[in-house]
Design a protein around this motif. Sequence first.
Motif, mmCIF file in Angstrom:
data_model
loop_
_atom_site.group_PDB
_atom_site.id
_atom_site.type_symbol
_atom_site.label_atom_id
_atom_site.label_comp_id
_atom_site.label_asym_id
_atom_site.label_seq_id
_atom_site.Cartn_x
_atom_site.Cartn_y
_atom_site.Cartn_z
ATOM 1 N N GLN A 129 0.895 -1.316 0.004
ATOM 2 C CA GLN A 129 0.084 0.130 0.124
ATOM 3 C C GLN A 129 0.896 1.170 0.114
ATOM 4 O OE1 GLN A 129 -1.972 -1.283 3.430
ATOM 5 N NE2 GLN A 129 -3.934 -1.700 2.208
ATOM 6 N N MET A 130 0.765 2.154 -1.216
ATOM 7 C CA MET A 130 1.777 3.034 -1.252
ATOM 8 C C MET A 130 1.105 4.295 -1.285
ATOM 9 S SD MET A 130 4.300 1.416 -4.286
ATOM 10 C CE MET A 130 4.762 3.144 -4.710
ATOM 11 N N ALA A 131 1.879 5.481 -0.563
ATOM 12 C CA ALA A 131 0.907 6.785 -0.443
ATOM 13 C C ALA A 131 2.076 7.610 -0.323
ATOM 14 C CB ALA A 131 -0.007 6.808 0.874
ATOM 15 N N PRO A 132 1.738 8.853 -0.501
ATOM 16 C CA PRO A 132 2.659 10.047 -0.298
ATOM 17 C C PRO A 132 2.758 10.260 1.272
ATOM 18 C CG PRO A 132 1.192 10.878 -1.883
ATOM 19 C CD PRO A 132 0.540 9.570 -1.163
ATOM 20 N N VAL A 133 4.003 10.579 1.624
ATOM 21 C CA VAL A 133 4.174 10.933 3.254
ATOM 22 C C VAL A 133 3.435 12.408 3.565
ATOM 23 C CG1 VAL A 133 5.658 11.181 5.234
ATOM 24 C CG2 VAL A 133 6.595 9.893 3.174
ATOM 25 N N ASP A 134 2.491 12.114 4.483
ATOM 26 C CA ASP A 134 1.560 13.054 4.788
ATOM 27 C C ASP A 134 2.424 14.377 5.663
ATOM 28 O OD1 ASP A 134 0.083 15.012 6.063
ATOM 29 O OD2 ASP A 134 -1.293 13.507 7.073
ATOM 30 N N GLU A 135 2.553 15.847 4.734
ATOM 31 C CA GLU A 135 3.066 16.803 5.225
ATOM 32 C C GLU A 135 2.962 17.573 6.685
ATOM 33 O OE1 GLU A 135 4.442 19.373 1.598
ATOM 34 O OE2 GLU A 135 2.891 18.226 0.895
ATOM 35 N N THR A 136 1.501 17.201 6.987
ATOM 36 C CA THR A 136 1.119 17.899 8.385
ATOM 37 C C THR A 136 2.223 17.804 9.346
ATOM 38 O OG1 THR A 136 -1.095 16.860 7.535
ATOM 39 C CG2 THR A 136 -1.247 18.284 9.358
ATOM 40 N N TYR A 137 2.556 16.568 9.561
ATOM 41 C CA TYR A 137 3.205 16.413 10.874
ATOM 42 C C TYR A 137 4.855 16.640 10.652
ATOM 43 C CZ TYR A 137 -1.023 14.480 12.351
ATOM 44 O OH TYR A 137 -2.416 14.404 12.705
ATOM 45 N N ARG A 138 5.209 17.282 9.483
ATOM 46 C CA ARG A 138 6.646 17.106 9.467
ATOM 47 C C ARG A 138 7.402 17.879 10.435
ATOM 48 N NH1 ARG A 138 7.174 21.773 4.430
ATOM 49 N NH2 ARG A 138 6.886 23.616 5.964
ATOM 50 N N ASN A 139 8.754 17.531 10.560
ATOM 51 C CA ASN A 139 9.368 18.219 11.791
ATOM 52 C C ASN A 139 10.281 19.365 11.186
ATOM 53 O OD1 ASN A 139 11.817 17.034 10.761
ATOM 54 N ND2 ASN A 139 11.458 15.429 12.022
ATOM 55 N N GLU A 140 11.097 20.110 11.775
ATOM 56 C CA GLU A 140 11.796 21.314 11.370
ATOM 57 C C GLU A 140 12.653 20.849 10.356
ATOM 58 O OE1 GLU A 140 11.137 24.222 11.418
ATOM 59 O OE2 GLU A 140 13.194 25.401 11.570
ATOM 60 N N CYS A 141 13.468 19.626 10.578
ATOM 61 C CA CYS A 141 14.525 19.144 9.767
ATOM 62 C C CYS A 141 13.845 19.056 8.327
ATOM 63 C CB CYS A 141 14.914 17.846 10.075
ATOM 64 S SG CYS A 141 16.394 16.965 9.298
ATOM 65 N N SER A 142 12.650 18.558 8.342
ATOM 66 C CA SER A 142 12.085 18.537 6.929
ATOM 67 C C SER A 142 11.906 19.795 6.106
ATOM 68 C CB SER A 142 10.835 17.786 6.982
ATOM 69 O OG SER A 142 11.047 16.475 7.550
ATOM 70 N N ARG A 143 11.534 20.740 7.184
ATOM 71 C CA ARG A 143 11.151 22.003 6.416
ATOM 72 C C ARG A 143 12.289 22.683 5.956
ATOM 73 N NH1 ARG A 143 11.344 27.471 7.534
ATOM 74 N NH2 ARG A 143 12.616 27.386 9.356
ATOM 75 N N ILE A 144 13.344 22.461 6.680
ATOM 76 C CA ILE A 144 14.821 23.089 6.083
ATOM 77 C C ILE A 144 15.259 22.335 5.119
ATOM 78 C CG2 ILE A 144 17.171 23.232 6.800
ATOM 79 C CD1 ILE A 144 16.474 23.404 9.798
ATOM 80 N N PHE A 145 15.047 21.351 4.873
ATOM 81 C CA PHE A 145 15.239 20.235 3.676
ATOM 82 C C PHE A 145 14.422 20.803 2.414
ATOM 83 C CE2 PHE A 145 14.939 16.746 0.943
ATOM 84 C CZ PHE A 145 16.217 16.256 0.846
ATOM 85 N N VAL A 146 13.179 20.959 2.479
ATOM 86 C CA VAL A 146 12.466 21.189 1.345
ATOM 87 C C VAL A 146 12.650 22.582 1.013
ATOM 88 C CG1 VAL A 146 10.225 21.466 2.394
ATOM 89 C CG2 VAL A 146 10.115 20.877 0.135
ATOM 90 N N GLU A 147 12.583 23.584 1.956
ATOM 91 C CA GLU A 147 12.702 24.945 1.772
ATOM 92 C C GLU A 147 14.171 25.304 1.268
ATOM 93 O OE1 GLU A 147 10.960 27.303 4.916
ATOM 94 O OE2 GLU A 147 9.135 26.283 4.547
ATOM 95 N N GLY A 148 14.893 24.620 1.604
ATOM 96 C CA GLY A 148 16.616 24.748 1.346
ATOM 97 C C GLY A 148 16.600 24.204 -0.514
ATOM 98 N N ALA A 150 14.299 24.509 -2.525
ATOM 99 C CA ALA A 150 13.648 25.736 -3.470
ATOM 100 C C ALA A 150 14.490 27.000 -3.234
ATOM 101 C CB ALA A 150 12.448 26.087 -2.609
ATOM 102 N N ARG A 151 15.325 27.381 -2.014
ATOM 103 C CA ARG A 151 16.241 28.476 -2.188
ATOM 104 C C ARG A 151 17.458 28.302 -3.150
ATOM 105 N NH1 ARG A 151 17.511 30.369 4.209
ATOM 106 N NH2 ARG A 151 15.306 30.620 4.109
ATOM 107 N N PHE A 152 17.890 27.201 -3.183
ATOM 108 C CA PHE A 152 18.864 27.001 -4.116
ATOM 109 C C PHE A 152 18.701 26.561 -5.664
ATOM 110 C CE2 PHE A 152 20.663 27.274 0.102
ATOM 111 C CZ PHE A 152 21.748 27.937 -0.227
ATOM 112 N N GLY A 153 17.321 26.654 -6.085
ATOM 113 C CA GLY A 153 16.943 26.303 -7.318
ATOM 114 C C GLY A 153 16.717 24.795 -7.634
ATOM 115 N N TYR A 154 16.652 23.760 -6.495
ATOM 116 C CA TYR A 154 16.466 22.654 -6.902
ATOM 117 C C TYR A 154 14.909 22.144 -6.437
ATOM 118 C CZ TYR A 154 21.145 22.008 -7.512
ATOM 119 O OH TYR A 154 22.463 22.119 -8.179
ATOM 120 N N ILE A 155 14.564 20.806 -6.665
ATOM 121 C CA ILE A 155 13.065 20.523 -6.397
ATOM 122 C C ILE A 155 12.955 19.048 -5.514
ATOM 123 C CG2 ILE A 155 10.966 19.468 -7.482
ATOM 124 C CD1 ILE A 155 11.876 20.506 -10.150
#
Length: 469
Positions: A129-148, A150-155
């Motif tokens: 059973q596959m599903a995307p990980v729910d972002e609602t409960y993401r921690n600060e490390c995940s926020r830095i990762f995804v926004e980082g 975007a900040r440096f032009g990557y997806i």
Amino acid sequence: MNAKIRDSYEVIVIGSGPSGSVFARQLALAGVRCLVLEAGRYFPRHLFPMPEIDSNAQIYWSGGLEMDTTCRHGIMRGKAVGGGSLAYQAILYRFDEYAFGPWRAVSRIDFFTPEGMHPWYEQAEALLQMAPVDETYRNECSRIFVEGHARFGYIAKPELRAQRNCRWDQGNDCIMCLGGCPIDSKQSMPHTVLKTALRQGLHLLPEFEAEHIEPTQGAVLVGGTYRKRSKLRFRCRKLVLAGAPLGNTRILLQSGLGSRLPALGKNFYVHTQWFHFGLFDREICAHRGPFQVYGSQDPKMREQGFKLENTFPRPAGLAWLLPGYGRSHHAVMRKFRQLSCVETAIRSFHPGRLQLDRKGHMIIDCGLTADEERRTKIARQLAYDILSSFGAGKIFTSRFSICPHHFGGLNMGVDPKTSCVDPAFRLHGFPDIFCADSSAFPNAPGMNPALTILALSLKASSQLLQEVG
Ligand SMILES: Cc1cc2nc3c(=O)[nH]c(=O)nc-3n(C[C@H](O)[C@H](O)[C@H](O)COP(=O)(O)OP(=O)(O)OC[C@H]3O[C@@H](n4cnc5c(N)ncnc54)[C@H](O)[C@@H]3O)c2cc1C
């Protein structure tokens, strides 16, 4: 190999990771008398060793890490019923053309395309059973990762994982899954694929390490040791090797088959994964909630042969990885909750080699070159830029890389001089021995491999069933 033959089976499968489990399921569903031999123990979810040190010692080979000849890269491979799927993060990808192109080039096998593998991927996805990980409960490390990114032009995007009902709202932390998921929300092999096979009458023998095989006319003999004490021997019509690169290469070399398989052990590849820890003056709590919420999904990174991963180690893992000793090491360990992490995963393009020394110890040469070093530096710089742009005071790089993904040793291809497994998943020159696990990969894909191992094993088992079904 002089123990008495204990039993005969239509098919014996050595190894119960994703590949061995899929073979076992398909064979059991077709009513084939089949035995799975697994060196590791069977752990139901309530018996997973909880202290991290115990779990490393009990569910991995060699206590957790097997170092390469340079001592800069540590191979991690599961040793338990379920193999690596007990510890994996169940992040599943279909391979793209960046992965399959180099496979076709070296193997000359034409079904290695996203379209050619599509029907097998569909079947593999239906098993879990596959599903995307729910972002609602993401921690600060995940926020830095995804926004980082975007900040440096990557997806970066949410990862697709085989999991359900992870109970983050009740405070569950998925980092525990690295030692086996205690709430069975992760779709590991014992919980899904093997369960069906056992219900259909599959025979499973844990704690049996296969040591030798002997192909004879119309049969294969398998010998090994049960619970480190009793020598046992089995006979089968067809044998499936699903012990992954180090396991399969060892069995074949120990059985003296190296001279008949000139490519054996020669095309070994890894993904080297380096951890970069940023120390912040606030709490990050990278261990909380869902794990690896995001992953790099950027064509620019694919072209350069690296990606970033949103991981974090458990405390003993962190103690291994953090550089320094004594007080300075202790001072950072105390700030566990203030660390964020960006991991860099580098795809190796040059073949290494697996060999046995005179005492039977595995010599692991990852074959890494200046080109891998160059790409490691580019990826590390990006990880540093992301962490420092969010305010990390100090940044530490792990003292060695870990390699949870390893491939080859029995690489697939049409030419018996340069490959071990033919396009019909049989060992060249040994029509009764099949292999479709990570050891059959022609080279490193640069992507998480488990879904493709499942898909290849489904395809291979359909071929095997034409002979024994
Ligand atoms: C911490 C971690 C996280 C990971 N996360 C992901 C992820 O998110 N997504 C992904 O795609 N991949 C992930 N992987 C990688 C993935 O788990 C492996 O690529 C996959 O399990 C390999 O499958 P396999 O069937 O080829 O071999 P394995 O899973 O390694 O299974 C081989 C089995 O054979 C047994 N064996 C070996 N030799 C013998 C012998 N002589 N006798 C009897 N038994 C033997 C071993 O004990 C083992 O159980 C991760 C791996 C680790 C370690």
